[in-house]
Design an enzyme around this catalytic site. Structure first.
Site, PDB file in Angstrom:
ATOM      1  N   ALA A 182       0.738  -1.356   0.018  1.00 18.14           N
ATOM      2  CA  ALA A 182      -0.048  -0.019   0.028  1.00 18.14           C
ATOM      3  C   ALA A 182       0.957   1.313  -0.035  1.00 18.14           C
ATOM      4  CB  ALA A 182      -1.016   0.090   1.201  1.00 18.14           C
ATOM      5  N   ALA A 183       2.268   1.121  -0.233  1.00 21.59           N
ATOM      6  CA  ALA A 183       2.880   2.417  -0.418  1.00 21.59           C
ATOM      7  C   ALA A 183       2.600   3.195  -1.436  1.00 21.59           C
ATOM      8  CB  ALA A 183       4.344   2.020  -0.519  1.00 21.59           C
ATOM      9  N   GLY A 184       2.233   2.829  -2.521  1.00 20.37           N
ATOM     10  CA  GLY A 184       1.763   3.349  -3.743  1.00 20.37           C
ATOM     11  C   GLY A 184       0.257   3.993  -3.561  1.00 20.37           C
ATOM     12  N   ASP A 185      -0.515   3.437  -2.816  1.00 18.02           N
ATOM     13  CA  ASP A 185      -1.980   3.952  -2.490  1.00 18.02           C
ATOM     14  C   ASP A 185      -1.796   4.942  -1.439  1.00 18.02           C
ATOM     15  OD1 ASP A 185      -3.101   2.052  -4.000  1.00 18.02           O
ATOM     16  OD2 ASP A 185      -3.416   0.692  -2.411  1.00 18.02           O
TER      17      ASP A 185
END
Length: 299
Positions: free
Chosen positions: A243-246
Site C-alpha cells: 500500500a505504499a503506492g496507495d
C-alpha cells in the site's frame, strides 16, 4: 485545512502473512505472523487521504458477511464518510498478501463484492459532483471506472487514476482523466516503453498530467505544457511496501486539493510513503498528518 475528495473503488480485507522468503511455485514455507487488515486500493487511498487531513467520501461495495462490517467500521473510525459504500449479497473482496523479510510482497486479489461496482448507483454522481478530486483505481470493473471518470468530467472535478492492477486502458477512460499516477511497471505497459522519461512523453499524448512513481528513486512528473519535475525518494529501511503506492496517491491528492504546487505535493506523497514502508500492514501503516509533517521537518 480540510479538503473534499471522493474515492471510487475497491474495499477489501487484506489477509497478510509474513515470511522470511516468499514461496516458489509448489513450495510451502513457514510464516511468522498473520494479520487481517482492511484494505483494497480504493479504501487504502481513502484512508491515506483521511489520515493526512482530507475530508473523504468512499464509494464502493462490501459483502453482507462479517468482513464487510469490519471494513465499514475501520473506514468510519478514520473519519471516512461511507454513505456511498453499499452492501451487496455475498462475500466482501479479499487480498491475500505474502510479505518477505526484504519488505517485498506478492498479492492475489479476489474481487468479491467489488465486482458489483460496475457503474454509478443512486446518489454517486451527487457525491462526485460535490468534491474537488475523484480518485480511481482498477480493482473494480472497467465499466465502473469509466462511468465515474465521465461523471467527474461532467461536473468539473479533477479525475485522478492509479492504473493498478496494470492493464491496457481505452480512450473512453483516459479521455476523462486529468492526472495519471502509474508506477514504473504500469507506465511501461501503458506506454510500451520501460524507460520512464520516454514513457512519460508517450502518456502525455493521452492525458494532461502524469506522475510516475519510481520506488526508491522517487517520482517523475510531467504535463503538456512541457514542465518536468523529478523528486527523489527519502531513503529508509523498508519493512513492508504493501500500500505504499496507495499512500502516495492519497496524500498527493490531499496536498493538491489544498493548493500545494506539484513539487510540494510530490514531497508530501513521498514522505507519507516513506513512513508507511517502515511499518507492517496496509491501512495500519499509513501516517497521520502530524507524522508526515514531523518526518519532513527532519529532512
Amino acid at each position: 485545512m480540510t479538503t473534499n475528495l471522493v474515492v471510487f473503488g475497491s474495499c477489501n480485507m487484506d489477509l497478510v502473512a509474513y515470511v522470511p522468503t516468499a514461496p516458489k511455485r509448489g513450495e510451502t514455507v513457514l510464516g511468522r505472523e498473520f494479520h487481517t487488515v482492511p484494505g483494497g486500493k480504493g479504501a487504502n487511498q481513502a484512508l491515506a487521504a483521511a489520515k493526512a487531513g482530507a475530508n473523504v467520501r468512499m464509494i464502493g461495495a462490501v459483502g453482507d458477511d462479517d468482513l464487510g462490517g469490519q471494513i465499514r467500521d475501520i473506514l468510519r473510525e478514520s473519519d471516512v464518510d461511507v454513505t456511498g459504500v453499499r452492501t451487496v449479497p455475498g462475500r466482501s473482496g479479499t487480498a491475500h498478501i505474502v510479505v518477505d523479510d526484504e519488505g517485498g510482497n506478492s498479492i492475489v486479489v479476489v474481487p468479491g463484492a467489488n465486482a458489483a461496482v460496475d457503474g454509478l448507483a443512486d446518489g454517486d454522481e451527487e457525491l462526485i459532483a460535490g468534491s474537488k478530486s475523484l480518485l480511481l483505481q482498477l480493482e473494480i470493473p472497467f465499466s465502473g471506472v469509466e462511468a465515474a471518470a465521465a461523471a467527474g468530467r461532467r461536473n468539473g472535478v479533477r479525475v485522478v487514476l492509479t492504473p493498478a492492477p496494470a492493464a491496457e486502458l481505452s480512450e473512453d477512460i483516459l479521455s476523462n482523466v486529468d492526472l495519471l499516477v502509474p508506477n514504473e511497471h504500469e507506465a511501461a505497459i501503458l506506454a510500451g516503453d520501460d524507460d520512464p522519461h520516454r514513457a512519460l512523453r508517450t502518456l502525455l499524448e493521452r492525458v494532461p498530467e502524469v506522475v510516475i512513481t519510481l520506488g526508491g528513486r522517487g517520482s517523475l512528473y510531467g504535463n503538456r505544457s512541457g514542465d518536468v519535475v523529478e523528486v527523489p525518494s527519502f531513503p529508509v529501511a523498508a519493512v513492508d511496501t504493501t500500500a505504499a503506492g496507495d499512500t502516495f496517491a492519497g496524500v498527493l491528492c490531499t496536498a493538491l486539493a489544498e493548493g500545494a504546487d506539484m513539487t510540494e505535493a510530490l514531497r508530501w506523497g513521498s514522505a507519507a510513503a516513506a513512513v508507511s514502508v517502515q511499518r507492517t500492514g496496509a491501512s495500519s501503516s499509513m501516517p497521520t498528518r502530524e507524522e508526515i509533517t514531523d518526518f519532513l521537518a527532519g529532512r
